[in-house]
Design an enzyme around this catalytic site. Structure first.
Site, mmCIF file in Angstrom:
data_model
loop_
_atom_site.group_PDB
_atom_site.id
_atom_site.type_symbol
_atom_site.label_atom_id
_atom_site.label_comp_id
_atom_site.label_asym_id
_atom_site.label_seq_id
_atom_site.Cartn_x
_atom_site.Cartn_y
_atom_site.Cartn_z
ATOM 1 N N HIS A 215 0.720 -1.184 0.003
ATOM 2 C CA HIS A 215 0.155 0.078 0.014
ATOM 3 C C HIS A 215 0.761 1.345 0.054
ATOM 4 O O HIS A 215 0.422 2.356 -0.637
ATOM 5 C CB HIS A 215 -0.932 0.015 1.098
ATOM 6 C CG HIS A 215 -2.069 -0.835 0.870
ATOM 7 N ND1 HIS A 215 -2.058 -2.241 1.068
ATOM 8 C CD2 HIS A 215 -3.085 -0.950 0.239
ATOM 9 C CE1 HIS A 215 -3.087 -2.917 0.785
ATOM 10 N NE2 HIS A 215 -3.901 -2.172 -0.017
ATOM 11 N N ARG A 322 -10.703 3.709 -0.457
ATOM 12 C CA ARG A 322 -10.256 2.949 0.550
ATOM 13 C C ARG A 322 -10.153 3.629 1.946
ATOM 14 O O ARG A 322 -9.701 4.714 2.380
ATOM 15 C CB ARG A 322 -8.693 2.797 0.284
ATOM 16 C CG ARG A 322 -8.433 1.684 -0.911
ATOM 17 C CD ARG A 322 -6.585 1.583 -1.013
ATOM 18 N NE ARG A 322 -6.634 0.493 -1.981
ATOM 19 C CZ ARG A 322 -5.994 0.685 -3.135
ATOM 20 N NH1 ARG A 322 -5.873 1.750 -3.666
ATOM 21 N NH2 ARG A 322 -5.734 -0.546 -3.801
ATOM 22 N N GLU A 460 -10.908 -10.834 -4.735
ATOM 23 C CA GLU A 460 -9.499 -10.749 -4.644
ATOM 24 C C GLU A 460 -8.856 -11.788 -3.821
ATOM 25 O O GLU A 460 -7.549 -11.990 -3.434
ATOM 26 C CB GLU A 460 -9.263 -9.269 -3.877
ATOM 27 C CG GLU A 460 -9.895 -9.208 -2.464
ATOM 28 C CD GLU A 460 -9.598 -8.021 -1.736
ATOM 29 O OE1 GLU A 460 -8.760 -7.072 -2.164
ATOM 30 O OE2 GLU A 460 -10.534 -7.434 -0.854
ATOM 31 N N ASP A 484 -4.573 -8.327 -4.375
ATOM 32 C CA ASP A 484 -4.531 -9.373 -3.364
ATOM 33 C C ASP A 484 -4.812 -10.840 -4.072
ATOM 34 O O ASP A 484 -4.280 -11.737 -3.657
ATOM 35 C CB ASP A 484 -5.761 -9.287 -2.196
ATOM 36 C CG ASP A 484 -5.258 -8.209 -1.291
ATOM 37 O OD1 ASP A 484 -3.768 -8.447 -0.796
ATOM 38 O OD2 ASP A 484 -5.875 -7.223 -0.839
ATOM 39 N N CYS A 531 -10.317 -2.923 -9.962
ATOM 40 C CA CYS A 531 -9.666 -1.788 -9.385
ATOM 41 C C CYS A 531 -8.264 -2.071 -8.644
ATOM 42 O O CYS A 531 -7.709 -1.213 -8.255
ATOM 43 C CB CYS A 531 -10.509 -1.257 -8.362
ATOM 44 S SG CYS A 531 -10.738 -2.526 -6.783
#
Ligand code: PEP
Ligand code: MG
Length: 605
Positions: A215, A322, A460, A484, A531
């Site tokens: 991230h 997020r 994911e 993920d 995404c």
């Protein structure tokens, strides 16, 4: 590891060096762009140390806290040692020995024993106890006037400061006070640290640890901050105030570059600025292939402040919010009112564009201190632990507050609710029951939106992709999270620089899962969006369009590049390219087909 012979070299111009010795370092470029600025090193000694007295009954817990910080420090140093072992020897051998000594100090040495004793005897908090021991031991070594022991003082300080940083669990020091335009170098920068970086003040960063899909890297791309991760010996190679060049594309970091190198990279910066100007012309044009297939391009938001960039890039919706940003860099949890305010403002700023708000996805590398140790990321496999929907369904009060805030914000404009890390239909049903309950509670009070927003799920986890047909029955839409999905399919920790080179979205197993989920959504007649970071890589656009994906959500700085690529392609050619790729089981062949296609279709435009 210092390397030479790559990137832009001084050529035949042996210029004098502006400052100290030039170092050419190499890592993985994870956020494109070129930064030229002075180095700002984040060292362990730069944080403030809290000092307070603890209650008698807290002594045991305080000692445990110190022991946990020591354990975390050992694993950080061991990671560094492993990286050095992969290096090219020389100076690295010596560094390896020093770090081995650090591991020893962290395992029951005088520093730790003394600090534990101070916690028990003087009821000092752990950070202050460690600091007292650093002072005591360093003072004694310095008094002996022995050069060997004097050198050990640095080791004690290094180890002690690492311990304190892990105890305080603080983000790196306030980025607000850094020299303007500086390049930040640090062993590790967390997503929470990145959230504090202002691209107007910081021109880029480089770290020793981290992966392209972690991230921290995602946030750097969203903020348009050039970033490089996975550079060994980084902190030792530069000093505060050195001039440096950082190339977030190639992964190059040059400390004390020659004037010639500075000139070459300045030219590169001009080219990048020019490309941006050209791309801006596409803003008002549709994302449409040459044979008329329309694609919806949306933006992912990691921070509320990115909304402006998303709108500037002409995003057609906000495909992923997020919400973790509201929980970062604070000790307390945001109230329902605070979350409502932040989310409502976002929806309002989107000015009628649909906003897909994902419920909390903490765990893994996304840690929120306010949530306590349960999601501290300290388990052996935090990404497989109590993350995302699993955490939310256990912390129902917290989840209800977040859902209520999302529902209230949905009264301001169009909103969709997205559930992260879904594995089973039962999880979706449980979350939907909770959402329906909160909706009823709000509408009973006359405070709810006029209708329940659509509720969709992230695809994911491989189990979700493989049961996408069943999950489509309980979901209003899908959003594929390839970051993920790749991590969990290939068993590759997306934050681990040591396996970063194995992280591969083109692995046939990953592509088959994407294809399966896409056709399940099509059969069920529900919308599907992608995404993950794959969506923002224009080299992959033909493959994604060819797989039937017509909604892509990405970091705002990538959006116009992807639009340019879509406008160069035809749907028929993209489908043919995807069909040829999906017939392959060999990864190298897949990459070859894609790069041939990209070259040909670009050449013949
Ligand atoms: C993903 O996993 O691809 C995704 C978009 O979610 P995140 O990166 O926040 O885990
Ligand atoms: Mg994810």
């Amino acid at each position: 590891m210092k390397i030479s012979g790559y990137g832009i070299q001084p050529d035949d111009k042996p210029e004098s060096r502006p400052f100290g010795e030039t170092s050419h370092l190499k890592g993985s470029g994870v956020s494109p762009g070129v930064a030229i600025g002075v180095v700002y090193l984040i060292e362990h000694g730069t944080i403030g140390v809290p000092r307070y007295t603890i209650a008698d009954h807290d002594i045991g817990a305080e000692k445990e806290r110190l022991e946990a910080a020591a354990k975390k420090s050992v694993s950080q140093v061991e990671k560094l040692i492993a990286q050095i072992a992969d290096g090219d020897g020389g100076a690295s051998d010596e560094l390896g020995e020093i770090l081995s000594a650090h591991v020893h100090m962290l395992q029951g040495s005088r520093l730790i024993r003394g600090a534990l004793a101070l916690i028990g005897e003087r009821r000092l908090n752990a950070e202050a106890a460690v600091q007292s021991m650093i002072r005591e031991i360093s003072g004694q070594y310095a008094a002996i006037k022995d050069t060997y022991l004097a050198a050990r003082v640095h080791d004690i300080e290094d180890v002690g400061h690492r311990l304190i940083r892990n105890l305080v669990d603080a983000p790196v020091p306030s980025f607000a006070n850094l020299p303007e335009g500086c390049i930040v170098l640090a062993e590790e920068i967390t997503p929470a640290d990145t959230a504090l970086m202002d691209p107007a003040r910081i021109s880029g960063f480089a770290t020793t640890f981290g992966g392209a899909e972690a991230h921290t890297a995602i946030m750097a791309r969203s903020l348009g901050l050039p970033a490089v991760v996975g550079i060994n010996d980084l902190v030792a190679a530069a000093q505060n105030g050195d001039l440096a060049i950082l190339d977030g594309q190639s992964g190059a970091l040059i400390v004390n570059p020659s004037p010639y190198e500075v000139e070459q990279y300045q030219k590169r910066q001009d080219e990048i600025r020019e490309e941006k100007r050209q791309l801006a012309h596409l803003r008002e044009l549709p994302a449409e292939t040459t044979d008329g297939m329309r694609v919806q391009l949306s933006a992912n938001l990691e921070l509320a402040s990115e909304m402006e960039m998303a709108l500037d890039a002409g995003a057609q919706s906000i495909g992923l919010v997020r919400t973790e940003f509201m929980f970062m860099n604070r000790e307390t949890l945001p109230s329902e009112e605070e979350q409502t305010e932040v989310l409502s403002e976002l929806v309002q700023k989107a000015a009628g564009l649909p906003v897909t708000i994902r419920t909390l996805d903490v765990g893994g590398d996304k840690i929120a201190r306010g949530l306590g140790l349960e999601v501290s990321g300290e388990g052996a496999n935090p990404a497989l632990g109590l993350r995302a929907i699993r955490f939310s369904l256990k912390q129902r009060d917290l989840y209800e507050r977040q859902v209520a805030a999302i529902l209230r914000a949905s009264a301001v404009g169009p909103v969709r609710i997205l559930l992260p890390m879904i594995t089973t239909a039962e999880e979706v049903k449980a979350a939907r029951r909770l959402i329906a309950g909160v909706y009823k509670r709000l509408t009973d009070k006359g405070e709810g939106p006029s209708a329940l927003p659509p509720v969709g799920i992230m695809i994911e986890v491989p189990a979700a992709a493989l049961s996408a047909d069943a999950l489509a029955n309980v979901s209003d839409f899908f959003s594929i999270g390839t970051n993920d999905l790749t991590q969990y399919t290939l068993a590759i920790d997306r934050t681990n620089d040591q396996v970063a080179s194995l992280f591969d979205v083109l692995n046939p197993a990953v592509l088959r899962l994407i294809q399966f989920a896409a056709s399940a959504a099509e059969n069920a007649g529900i919308p599907i969006n992608l995404c993950g970071e794959m969506a923002g890589d224009e080299r992959l656009t033909p493959l994604l369009l060819g797989l039937g994906l017509t909604e892509l959500s990405m970091s705002a700085p990538a959006l116009l590049r992807v639009k340019r690529r879509i406008r160069e392609l035809s749907q028929i050619a993209a489908e043919d390219c995807a069909a040829r790729i999906m017939a392959q089981t060999d990864r190298a062949q897949i990459a070859a087909i894609l790069s041939d296609f990209n070259e040909l279709s670009l050449t013949f435009q």
